[in-house]
Design a protein around this motif. Structure first.
Motif, PDB file in Angstrom:
ATOM      1  N   ILE A 322      40.819  16.540  13.130  1.00  0.00           N
ATOM      2  CA  ILE A 322      41.758  17.047  14.136  1.00  0.00           C
ATOM      3  C   ILE A 322      42.821  16.002  14.449  1.00  0.00           C
ATOM      4  O   ILE A 322      44.018  16.309  14.565  1.00  0.00           O
ATOM      5  CB  ILE A 322      40.997  17.451  15.410  1.00  0.00           C
ATOM      6  CG1 ILE A 322      40.125  18.682  15.140  1.00  0.00           C
ATOM      7  CG2 ILE A 322      41.962  17.735  16.542  1.00  0.00           C
ATOM      8  CD1 ILE A 322      40.897  19.914  14.716  1.00  0.00           C
ATOM      9  N   SER A 323      42.380  14.756  14.598  1.00  0.00           N
ATOM     10  CA  SER A 323      43.338  13.690  14.884  1.00  0.00           C
ATOM     11  C   SER A 323      44.374  13.570  13.774  1.00  0.00           C
ATOM     12  O   SER A 323      45.576  13.450  14.029  1.00  0.00           O
ATOM     13  CB  SER A 323      42.591  12.362  15.059  1.00  0.00           C
ATOM     14  OG  SER A 323      43.494  11.292  15.162  1.00  0.00           O
ATOM     15  N   SER A 640      49.074   5.711   8.078  1.00  0.00           N
ATOM     16  CA  SER A 640      48.247   6.911   7.971  1.00  0.00           C
ATOM     17  C   SER A 640      47.881   7.451   9.339  1.00  0.00           C
ATOM     18  O   SER A 640      47.869   6.719  10.339  1.00  0.00           O
ATOM     19  CB  SER A 640      46.967   6.579   7.186  1.00  0.00           C
ATOM     20  OG  SER A 640      46.062   7.653   7.202  1.00  0.00           O
ATOM     21  N   ALA A 641      47.551   8.748   9.357  1.00  0.00           N
ATOM     22  CA  ALA A 641      47.029   9.385  10.568  1.00  0.00           C
ATOM     23  C   ALA A 641      45.522   9.214  10.673  1.00  0.00           C
ATOM     24  O   ALA A 641      44.914   9.682  11.634  1.00  0.00           O
ATOM     25  CB  ALA A 641      47.386  10.876  10.568  1.00  0.00           C
ATOM     26  N   GLY A 658      46.607  -4.294   6.201  1.00  0.00           N
ATOM     27  CA  GLY A 658      46.644  -3.885   7.596  1.00  0.00           C
ATOM     28  C   GLY A 658      46.758  -2.379   7.703  1.00  0.00           C
ATOM     29  O   GLY A 658      46.752  -1.654   6.700  1.00  0.00           O
ATOM     30  N   HIS A 659      46.856  -1.918   8.951  1.00  0.00           N
ATOM     31  CA  HIS A 659      46.889  -0.470   9.192  1.00  0.00           C
ATOM     32  C   HIS A 659      47.872  -0.183  10.313  1.00  0.00           C
ATOM     33  O   HIS A 659      47.870  -0.853  11.353  1.00  0.00           O
ATOM     34  CB  HIS A 659      45.492   0.021   9.579  1.00  0.00           C
ATOM     35  CG  HIS A 659      45.405   1.495   9.833  1.00  0.00           C
ATOM     36  ND1 HIS A 659      45.781   2.073  11.029  1.00  0.00           N
ATOM     37  CD2 HIS A 659      44.995   2.523   9.040  1.00  0.00           C
ATOM     38  CE1 HIS A 659      45.599   3.380  10.969  1.00  0.00           C
ATOM     39  NE2 HIS A 659      45.118   3.681   9.775  1.00  0.00           N
ATOM     40  N   LEU A 660      48.717   0.819  10.099  1.00  0.00           N
ATOM     41  CA  LEU A 660      49.673   1.270  11.104  1.00  0.00           C
ATOM     42  C   LEU A 660      49.463   2.762  11.291  1.00  0.00           C
ATOM     43  O   LEU A 660      49.543   3.539  10.337  1.00  0.00           O
ATOM     44  CB  LEU A 660      51.107   0.987  10.655  1.00  0.00           C
ATOM     45  CG  LEU A 660      52.206   1.217  11.699  1.00  0.00           C
ATOM     46  CD1 LEU A 660      52.018   0.296  12.888  1.00  0.00           C
ATOM     47  CD2 LEU A 660      53.588   1.015  11.083  1.00  0.00           C
ATOM     48  N   ALA A 661      49.156   3.153  12.540  1.00  0.00           N
ATOM     49  CA  ALA A 661      48.788   4.542  12.797  1.00  0.00           C
ATOM     50  C   ALA A 661      50.015   5.415  12.976  1.00  0.00           C
ATOM     51  O   ALA A 661      51.044   4.986  13.508  1.00  0.00           O
ATOM     52  CB  ALA A 661      47.904   4.620  14.040  1.00  0.00           C
ATOM     53  N   LYS A 662      49.902   6.641  12.519  1.00  0.00           N
ATOM     54  CA  LYS A 662      50.883   7.675  12.848  1.00  0.00           C
ATOM     55  C   LYS A 662      50.459   8.328  14.159  1.00  0.00           C
ATOM     56  O   LYS A 662      49.276   8.399  14.448  1.00  0.00           O
ATOM     57  CB  LYS A 662      50.934   8.731  11.740  1.00  0.00           C
ATOM     58  CG  LYS A 662      51.466   8.228  10.418  1.00  0.00           C
ATOM     59  CD  LYS A 662      51.419   9.339   9.376  1.00  0.00           C
ATOM     60  CE  LYS A 662      51.920   8.853   8.017  1.00  0.00           C
ATOM     61  NZ  LYS A 662      51.807   9.913   6.988  1.00  0.00           N
ATOM     62  N   PRO A 663      51.385   8.827  14.991  1.00  0.00           N
ATOM     63  CA  PRO A 663      52.828   8.895  14.764  1.00  0.00           C
ATOM     64  C   PRO A 663      53.464   7.502  14.760  1.00  0.00           C
ATOM     65  O   PRO A 663      53.046   6.607  15.505  1.00  0.00           O
ATOM     66  CB  PRO A 663      53.348   9.719  15.930  1.00  0.00           C
ATOM     67  CG  PRO A 663      52.154  10.257  16.631  1.00  0.00           C
ATOM     68  CD  PRO A 663      50.981   9.456  16.236  1.00  0.00           C
ATOM     69  N   ILE A 664      54.505   7.344  13.938  1.00  0.00           N
ATOM     70  CA  ILE A 664      55.168   6.050  13.803  1.00  0.00           C
ATOM     71  C   ILE A 664      55.995   5.766  15.048  1.00  0.00           C
ATOM     72  O   ILE A 664      56.781   6.598  15.491  1.00  0.00           O
ATOM     73  CB  ILE A 664      56.080   6.047  12.560  1.00  0.00           C
ATOM     74  CG1 ILE A 664      55.267   6.370  11.302  1.00  0.00           C
ATOM     75  CG2 ILE A 664      56.776   4.705  12.410  1.00  0.00           C
ATOM     76  CD1 ILE A 664      56.118   6.566  10.071  1.00  0.00           C
ATOM     77  N   VAL A 665      55.783   4.585  15.594  1.00  0.00           N
ATOM     78  CA  VAL A 665      56.629   4.085  16.676  1.00  0.00           C
ATOM     79  C   VAL A 665      57.607   3.097  16.053  1.00  0.00           C
ATOM     80  O   VAL A 665      57.195   2.163  15.346  1.00  0.00           O
ATOM     81  CB  VAL A 665      55.788   3.413  17.776  1.00  0.00           C
ATOM     82  CG1 VAL A 665      56.687   2.861  18.885  1.00  0.00           C
ATOM     83  CG2 VAL A 665      54.783   4.399  18.350  1.00  0.00           C
ATOM     84  N   ARG A 666      58.898   3.316  16.279  1.00  0.00           N
ATOM     85  CA  ARG A 666      59.932   2.536  15.598  1.00  0.00           C
ATOM     86  C   ARG A 666      59.708   1.041  15.776  1.00  0.00           C
ATOM     87  O   ARG A 666      59.759   0.266  14.801  1.00  0.00           O
ATOM     88  CB  ARG A 666      61.311   2.939  16.126  1.00  0.00           C
ATOM     89  CG  ARG A 666      62.477   2.191  15.503  1.00  0.00           C
ATOM     90  CD  ARG A 666      63.788   2.815  15.948  1.00  0.00           C
ATOM     91  NE  ARG A 666      64.920   2.108  15.403  1.00  0.00           N
ATOM     92  CZ  ARG A 666      65.561   1.101  15.992  1.00  0.00           C
ATOM     93  NH1 ARG A 666      65.152   0.710  17.200  1.00  0.00           N
ATOM     94  NH2 ARG A 666      66.587   0.504  15.428  1.00  0.00           N
TER      95      ARG A 666
END
Length: 692
Positions: A322-323, A640-641, A658-666
């Motif tokens: 769901i996330s 990735s989400a 590393g990991h950067l979560a979606k939604p992307i923050v500019r």
């Protein structure tokens, strides 16, 4: 009639009645034979005990059928033996009535509910013996009066055989009727027959020659108990007694005065032998039954644990799915809303509407984050990462993050630092502490219309106390006790008027508890609220910089970034954000294309989605890390989400940096590029060629 015996079928009932009739008839014949052989010497009377046991173990109409048949059998045997008709008409009805009343009384007293317990069976037999004494007294008195003799004449000779017979025959018959009794170490039929034969032969030899050796019977009797259980104990003792009484009469003769004492001694010994054997058998059986229950309970617990683990895994997978599915479209909504907001020609109305879209999107992201955090806390997977930090700095950062929301409502934000050094460092988890403070600040701003919010920090040795005080709507006393429970808000109008899941405070309490602290609230309706957090923290020293020569974000030039994502909207958004940030962006729609581009070109950073067709992000990362030379070391950042801890762990295990979560923050995206991007291998190789 009895709860301790399972409900038998009709055929089984018939077999039981036949067995009871055989036992009843055999016991009468045996007793009459002994009485006749010894000139009416009272020895043992087991017939009534057999009938009582039958009434306790049979069901429904089968009891009355058995009662009628034993009455006819009793009359027939007495007539064949030449007993006077007047005696038969007086004694047989009294015996039948006595047996019915005793069985009924035992049931009414609740003594028949624990017959598989040795103590329950002993209590029931003892009470039945008292009843036998009462009813036998009535019978002997009526016989004496009918014969014109003194009232108590023959009383002792009548009572002793009946009581001894009850103690022996009633438990024995009950054991034989209950087929649920199982031996501890099951033996075959021929082995039990051999053991029974051994006991019978030993009994005959002992009571014929020297009764002082009768204790030797305990050894083979207990062996039979171990191998055959309670039913074997019953059969064995009956067989031994049946053989012992004739042996005693053979040894001492049939003279009444000489035979009475040794005969009763033999009967009493067998009652004791039966009591010991039966108690041992039932205790062993109970132990085996408890062991079986323990095994079943352990298996049930394991099954329940497996089911709980499967349910927890399913819940985690559901939340992760769901996330992921919600974060993917939110990435486009929030990302393009931020891009459109940069347009200087946007009308005020359009900008206001765009701001509403952004707020709604961020609110949805907060709800998803709350659900994921609470799931991790429930599963015990929320780990703390303490590091040296200044609590005052964390509080100021949280206040700065919350400031825009306060400005839109014209609320004043104030900060107070009381006591101590603002720059003092303590071992704390910065991320989780900031999360708690932001939760409290967000709530304070959300529920305050006028006035302001004050953030306060009191430093006192190793004790830290944070307070977030507002001038909002306040909280009623009856609501404060459940504020920190999950999915709880003051009332339904709160969620309608202010939104939220009711998880923020529950998560904050769990995090504060995990940090070894306490959280609480002081409030009254209409007078605002003051939430407080108290922590005990260990003073710390600054962590030395491991790489002081590392380039600062402000010194990083425009990087060449490969953006890999199967959704064209995400590629377009990422391309726009990277380009506006001064970087060069190249896009690929799957992992296979990304591997090919990395092999043929040079990149400072790869932003890699995880779920893609043809080749997913994890496989693509493995393929890049397997390349030769500098290309294998290009930084790869998961974009990735997938945000669950185990999902992030899989990305890192695959070789991502590393990991950067979606939604992307500019801001977060550009900060990550500045942190992870390195000079391209192309430029590095050119620099090496230019060096003399």
């Amino acid at each position: 009639m009895i709860a301790g015996i399972r409900n038998p079928s009709r055929d089984d009932q018939s077999l039981r009645i036949a067995g009871l009739l055989a036992a009843f008839g055999g016991s009468i014949i045996f007793s009459l034979f002994l009485a006749g052989a010894t000139h009416n010497l009272p020895s043992i009377w087991t017939a009534n005990a057999v009938v009582i046991a039958g009434l306790l173990t049979l069901k429904g109409n089968a009891r009355w059928v058995m009662l009628a048949l034993v009455g006819l059998t009793h009359v027939a045997i007495e007539l064949i033996a030449g007993v006077r008709v007047s005696f038969i008409l007086l004694v047989v009805p009294q015996d039948l009535i006595q047996n019915v009343l005793i069985a009924w009384g035992l049931e009414r007293l609740g003594l028949t509910n624990h017959m598989r317990s040795p103590w329950g069976l002993a209590r029931m037999t003892a009470v039945a013996a008292v009843m036998v004494i009462v009813f036998s007294t009535i019978t002997t008195v009526s016989l004496a009066l009918a014969r014109g003799k003194p009232m108590w004449s023959g009383w002792a000779d009548w009572i002793a055989p009946n009581v001894l017979g009850l103690f022996l025959a009633m438990p024995t018959t009950i054991m034989l009727m209950d087929r649920r009794h199982k031996p501890l170490f099951p033996a075959s039929a021929w082995q039990l027959a051999m053991l029974t034969t051994l006991v019978v032969v030993s009994a005959v030899a002992i009571f014929t020659s020297d009764p002082g050796l009768q204790a030797l019977l305990f050894a083979p009797a207990m062996l039979a108990v171990f191998r055959g259980g309670p039913r074997a104990a019953a059969i064995l003792v009956i067989a031994s007694l049946a053989a012992s009484i004739p042996a005693v009469l053979h040894r001492v003769g049939i003279d009444r005065d000489l035979a009475l004492a040794p005969l009763r001694h033999a009967v009493v010994f067998h009652v004791m032998l039966f009591a010991v054997c039966l108690t041992a058998a039932m205790i062993l059986e109970r132990q085996k039954r408890l062991q079986a229950l323990l095994t079943r309970g352990r298996d049930a617990a394991r099954h329940a644990q497996a089911s709980a683990q499967a349910a927890n895994k399913a819940k985690s997978e559901f939340l992760a799915t769901i996330s992921h599915e919600i974060r993917t479209p939110l990435n486009s909504i929030l990302g393009f809303a931020d891009l459109v907001a940069l347009d200087p020609n946007l009308s005020p109305d359009s900008r206001r509407r765009l701001d509403l879209i952004s707020r709604a999107g961020r609110s949805l992201v907060e709800i998803i984050n709350d659900l994921l955090d609470f799931s991790k806390l429930e599963a015990g997977r929320m780990e703390l990462d303490p590091e040296p930090l200044a609590p005052a700095v964390v509080l100021r950062d949280a206040l700065a993050i919350a400031a825009p929301a306060a400005e839109t409502k014209n609320l004043a934000l104030r900060i107070e630092i009381i006591g101590g050094d603002e720059q003092a460092l303590f071992l704390l988890d910065e991320t989780r502490l900031r999360q708690v403070l932001l939760n409290l600040l967000s709530n304070a701003i959300k529920f305050t219309r006028d006035g302001g919010v004050t953030a306060r920090l009191e430093l006192s040795g190793q004790r830290l106390r944070f307070e977030i005080e507002d001038t909002g709507i306040g909280i009623a006393p009856d609501v404060q006790a459940r504020l920190f429970q999950r999915f709880t808000q003051a009332d339904s109008s709160i969620s309608r008027g202010y939104g939220g899941t009711g998880l923020g405070l529950a998560i904050s309490k769990a995090l504060v508890t995990r940090m070894g602290g306490e959280i609480g609230v002081v409030s009254a309706p209409g007078q605002g609220a003051r939430f407080w957090v108290e922590l005990s923290a260990t003073p710390a020293r600054p962590t030395p910089e491991l790489d002081s020569a590392a380039p600062q974000p402000s010194n990083i030039r425009g990087a060449r970034v490969l953006l890999v994502d199967d959704h064209h909207v995400n590629r377009e958004l990422g391309y726009a954000l990277l380009t506006l940030g001064g970087h060069e962006a190249i896009t690929a729609e799957d992992g296979a294309a990304a591997v090919s581009l990395v092999r043929d070109q040079d990149f400072d950073l790869v932003l890699m989605d995880v779920h893609m067709p043809v080749m997913d992000g994890l496989s693509a990362t493995h393929a890049i890390r397997a390349m030769q030379g500098p290309k294998a070391r290009v930084p790869i950042l998961a974009l990735s989400a997938d945000v669950m801890p185990e999902q992030i762990a899989r990305c890192l295990a695959a070789g991502m940096d590393g990991h950067l979560a979606k939604p992307i923050v500019r801001e977060a995206l550009l900060a990550a590029v500045a942190r992870f991007a390195t000079p391209s291998s192309r430029e590095a190789s050119q620099a090496s060629l230019a060096t003399p």
